[in-house]
Motif scaffolding. Structure first.
Motif, PDB file in Angstrom:
ATOM      1  N   CYS A 168      78.694  25.631  31.772  1.00 49.24           N
ATOM      2  CA  CYS A 168      78.222  24.651  30.797  1.00 49.24           C
ATOM      3  C   CYS A 168      79.246  23.526  30.739  1.00 49.24           C
ATOM      4  CB  CYS A 168      78.032  25.302  29.424  1.00 49.24           C
ATOM      5  SG  CYS A 168      79.569  25.833  28.624  1.00 49.24           S
ATOM      6  N   PRO A 169      78.956  22.421  30.044  1.00 49.68           N
ATOM      7  CA  PRO A 169      79.919  21.316  29.976  1.00 49.68           C
ATOM      8  C   PRO A 169      81.232  21.753  29.309  1.00 49.68           C
ATOM      9  CG  PRO A 169      77.750  20.578  29.285  1.00 49.68           C
ATOM     10  CD  PRO A 169      77.669  22.068  29.401  1.00 49.68           C
ATOM     11  N   ALA A 170      82.314  21.167  29.748  1.00 46.39           N
ATOM     12  CA  ALA A 170      83.636  21.537  29.233  1.00 46.39           C
ATOM     13  C   ALA A 170      83.792  21.182  27.762  1.00 46.39           C
ATOM     14  CB  ALA A 170      84.727  20.864  30.056  1.00 46.39           C
ATOM     15  N   ASN A 171      83.128  20.136  27.319  1.00 44.35           N
ATOM     16  CA  ASN A 171      83.309  19.675  25.937  1.00 44.35           C
ATOM     17  C   ASN A 171      82.330  20.314  24.963  1.00 44.35           C
ATOM     18  OD1 ASN A 171      80.989  18.435  26.742  1.00 44.35           O
ATOM     19  ND2 ASN A 171      81.643  16.346  26.312  1.00 44.35           N
ATOM     20  N   ALA A 172      81.540  21.297  25.428  1.00 42.76           N
ATOM     21  CA  ALA A 172      80.576  21.970  24.552  1.00 42.76           C
ATOM     22  C   ALA A 172      81.154  23.299  24.065  1.00 42.76           C
ATOM     23  CB  ALA A 172      79.269  22.217  25.307  1.00 42.76           C
ATOM     24  N   PRO A 173      80.770  23.743  22.875  1.00 44.90           N
ATOM     25  CA  PRO A 173      81.186  25.080  22.419  1.00 44.90           C
ATOM     26  C   PRO A 173      80.628  26.132  23.368  1.00 44.90           C
ATOM     27  CG  PRO A 173      80.205  23.806  20.621  1.00 44.90           C
ATOM     28  CD  PRO A 173      79.939  23.051  21.877  1.00 44.90           C
ATOM     29  N   LEU A 174      81.399  27.181  23.626  1.00 47.84           N
ATOM     30  CA  LEU A 174      80.913  28.245  24.500  1.00 47.84           C
ATOM     31  C   LEU A 174      79.701  28.913  23.850  1.00 47.84           C
ATOM     32  CD1 LEU A 174      84.062  30.037  25.952  1.00 47.84           C
ATOM     33  CD2 LEU A 174      82.256  28.878  27.221  1.00 47.84           C
ATOM     34  N   PRO A 175      78.545  28.901  24.514  1.00 46.74           N
ATOM     35  CA  PRO A 175      77.340  29.458  23.890  1.00 46.74           C
ATOM     36  C   PRO A 175      77.291  30.978  24.023  1.00 46.74           C
ATOM     37  CG  PRO A 175      76.811  28.610  26.051  1.00 46.74           C
ATOM     38  CD  PRO A 175      78.271  28.312  25.835  1.00 46.74           C
ATOM     39  N   ALA A 176      76.675  31.628  23.045  1.00 49.18           N
ATOM     40  CA  ALA A 176      76.348  33.040  23.195  1.00 49.18           C
ATOM     41  C   ALA A 176      75.270  33.173  24.258  1.00 49.18           C
ATOM     42  CB  ALA A 176      75.872  33.610  21.868  1.00 49.18           C
ATOM     43  N   LEU A 177      75.169  34.357  24.867  1.00 47.32           N
ATOM     44  CA  LEU A 177      74.212  34.547  25.958  1.00 47.32           C
ATOM     45  C   LEU A 177      72.777  34.327  25.466  1.00 47.32           C
ATOM     46  CD1 LEU A 177      74.006  35.216  28.909  1.00 47.32           C
ATOM     47  CD2 LEU A 177      73.937  37.633  28.330  1.00 47.32           C
ATOM     48  N   GLU A 178      72.473  34.751  24.264  1.00 47.31           N
ATOM     49  CA  GLU A 178      71.127  34.546  23.730  1.00 47.31           C
ATOM     50  C   GLU A 178      70.815  33.060  23.572  1.00 47.31           C
ATOM     51  OE1 GLU A 178      67.428  34.896  22.694  1.00 47.31           O
ATOM     52  OE2 GLU A 178      68.615  36.639  23.303  1.00 47.31           O
ATOM     53  N   LYS A 179      71.819  32.278  23.194  1.00 45.90           N
ATOM     54  CA  LYS A 179      71.609  30.825  23.082  1.00 45.90           C
ATOM     55  C   LYS A 179      71.347  30.224  24.458  1.00 45.90           C
ATOM     56  CE  LYS A 179      73.835  26.493  21.702  1.00 45.90           C
ATOM     57  NZ  LYS A 179      72.546  25.877  21.340  1.00 45.90           N
ATOM     58  N   MET A 180      72.121  30.652  25.463  1.00 43.58           N
ATOM     59  CA  MET A 180      71.867  30.164  26.824  1.00 43.58           C
ATOM     60  C   MET A 180      70.460  30.529  27.274  1.00 43.58           C
ATOM     61  SD  MET A 180      75.088  30.334  29.424  1.00 43.58           S
ATOM     62  CE  MET A 180      75.533  32.023  29.087  1.00 43.58           C
ATOM     63  N   ARG A 181      70.019  31.705  26.895  1.00 42.20           N
ATOM     64  CA  ARG A 181      68.687  32.173  27.297  1.00 42.20           C
ATOM     65  C   ARG A 181      67.586  31.252  26.765  1.00 42.20           C
ATOM     66  NH1 ARG A 181      65.090  35.387  24.877  1.00 42.20           N
ATOM     67  NH2 ARG A 181      63.570  36.445  26.226  1.00 42.20           N
ATOM     68  N   GLN A 182      67.853  30.560  25.676  1.00 44.16           N
ATOM     69  CA  GLN A 182      66.861  29.634  25.117  1.00 44.16           C
ATOM     70  C   GLN A 182      66.831  28.314  25.882  1.00 44.16           C
ATOM     71  OE1 GLN A 182      64.802  30.918  22.920  1.00 44.16           O
ATOM     72  NE2 GLN A 182      66.097  32.761  23.150  1.00 44.16           N
ATOM     73  N   GLY A 183      67.807  28.110  26.758  1.00 48.99           N
ATOM     74  CA  GLY A 183      67.815  26.943  27.632  1.00 48.99           C
ATOM     75  C   GLY A 183      68.446  25.725  26.987  1.00 48.99           C
ATOM     76  N   PRO A 184      68.305  24.593  27.684  1.00 50.50           N
ATOM     77  CA  PRO A 184      67.549  24.438  28.942  1.00 50.50           C
ATOM     78  C   PRO A 184      68.293  25.045  30.139  1.00 50.50           C
ATOM     79  CG  PRO A 184      68.513  22.352  28.287  1.00 50.50           C
ATOM     80  CD  PRO A 184      68.803  23.300  27.170  1.00 50.50           C
ATOM     81  N   LEU A 185      67.535  25.653  31.029  1.00 55.64           N
ATOM     82  CA  LEU A 185      68.089  26.296  32.214  1.00 55.64           C
ATOM     83  C   LEU A 185      67.801  25.451  33.449  1.00 55.64           C
ATOM     84  CD1 LEU A 185      67.023  30.010  31.612  1.00 55.64           C
ATOM     85  CD2 LEU A 185      69.156  28.879  30.929  1.00 55.64           C
ATOM     86  N   ILE A 186      68.706  25.537  34.428  1.00 57.93           N
ATOM     87  CA  ILE A 186      68.570  24.807  35.693  1.00 57.93           C
ATOM     88  C   ILE A 186      68.441  25.825  36.812  1.00 57.93           C
ATOM     89  CG2 ILE A 186      69.704  23.210  37.288  1.00 57.93           C
ATOM     90  CD1 ILE A 186      71.255  22.158  34.767  1.00 57.93           C
TER      91      ILE A 186
END
Length: 294
Positions: A168-186
């Protein structure tokens, strides 16, 4: 044979002694200033004597260094003169490497300065392709592919196992896996199941509805991630090198095994690899062994 230091160190010493400047010597030899400095320190350690006296903004030869520089310069000149007279002017051989574009960008290019520092006399040409089967054999010394090692008509030597991580971007808070699962995904074409495998490895169901972008290379995927367009799963090796090169990215989760690997490729029945190919392949195996060492 009597005591003889590494010829590469001697060549760096002769150039540095002539210029009294490591940066100028490096420019002449096609090396980095760090590589020349390392060669000089290694030579001094081998000889047990200082060859240069170093001061702020100034480099001078010691008395021993002055005497040794004359001897080394004369010896190198004699070798060059004899080589030219007996064998004719040199025709430099170029080592041509071919690899997938992401492998070339986020792995091999990052390692080439070390190879070139060790073998400054070998020019390297790095060419890339998006799909392994899209390139004709051509005039390539070393080819590296990412896959399962089952290409028809080719011998494949496995180089290393791989893992994948989300980024994820360096300047973003590290997301929980469930948050990543909500996307957006590439998605990266050819590796569309990476996200499903990653979520399943963490006991989560895949979420195809969260896919927003599909691209054909890791290079494009990382550009989208850096632009804030979503999350991508890529090889851990690529993520590490991209971050080391200054890409504003961060790893957003632990690695999981990847089914594909990098392989050295040779056609069935082909002649033995060229000396340059053998040289590079041996160096690459040693470099990977260092990475794998605890």
């Amino acid at each position: 044979m009597d005591r003889l230091p590494n010829p590469v160190w001697l060549r760096s010493f002769e150039a540095a002694a002539r210029h009294l400047n490591f940066t100028e010597a490096a420019r002449e030899l096609g090396l980095t200033q760090t590589a020349v400095s390392l060669h000089i320190r290694s030579l001094e350690a081998e000889l047990g004597e200082k060859l240069f006296s170093r001061a702020a903004r100034r480099l001078d030869l010691t008395e021993l260094g002055q005497s040794y520089a004359l001897t080394v310069r004369r010896a190198l000149s004699d070798i060059a003169l004899s080589t030219n007279s007996l064998f004719g002017p040199a025709t430099r051989q170029t080592l041509t490497l071919r690899a997938p574009i992401s492998t070339a960008t986020y792995w091999l290019a990052a390692e080439l300065p070390e190879f070139s520092a060790l073998y400054p006399e070998v020019p390297v040409r790095l060419v890339s392709n998006i799909w392994a089967d899209s390139a004709a054999p051509g005039d390539v010394d070393v080819e590296i592919r990412l896959g399962y090692g089952d290409w028809p008509g080719l011998r494949a030597e496995k180089l290393c196992d791989e893992t994948i991580v989300p980024v994820c971007p360096a300047n973003a808070p590290l997301p929980a896996l469930e948050k990543m699962r909500q996307g957006p995904l590439i998605h990266i074409l050819g590796y569309e199941d990476n996200w499903a495998r990653y979520f399943e490895a963490h006991d989560l169901p895949p979420n195809e509805a969260a896919v927003r972008h599909s691209v054909d290379t890791t290079v494009a995927a990382l550009q989208l991630v850096m632009a804030g367009a979503g999350y991508a799963t890529i090889l851990t090796r690529f993520a590490r090198n991209a971050i080391a090169q200054g890409a504003p990215l961060q790893v957003a989760g632990p690695p999981i095994p990847f089914a594909q690997s990098h392989y050295l490729i040779n056609p069935d029945g082909a002649a033995a690899p060229s000396p340059l190919a053998q040289l590079y392949s041996a160096w690459l195996r040693e470099r990977l062994a260092r990475d794998a060492a605890p």
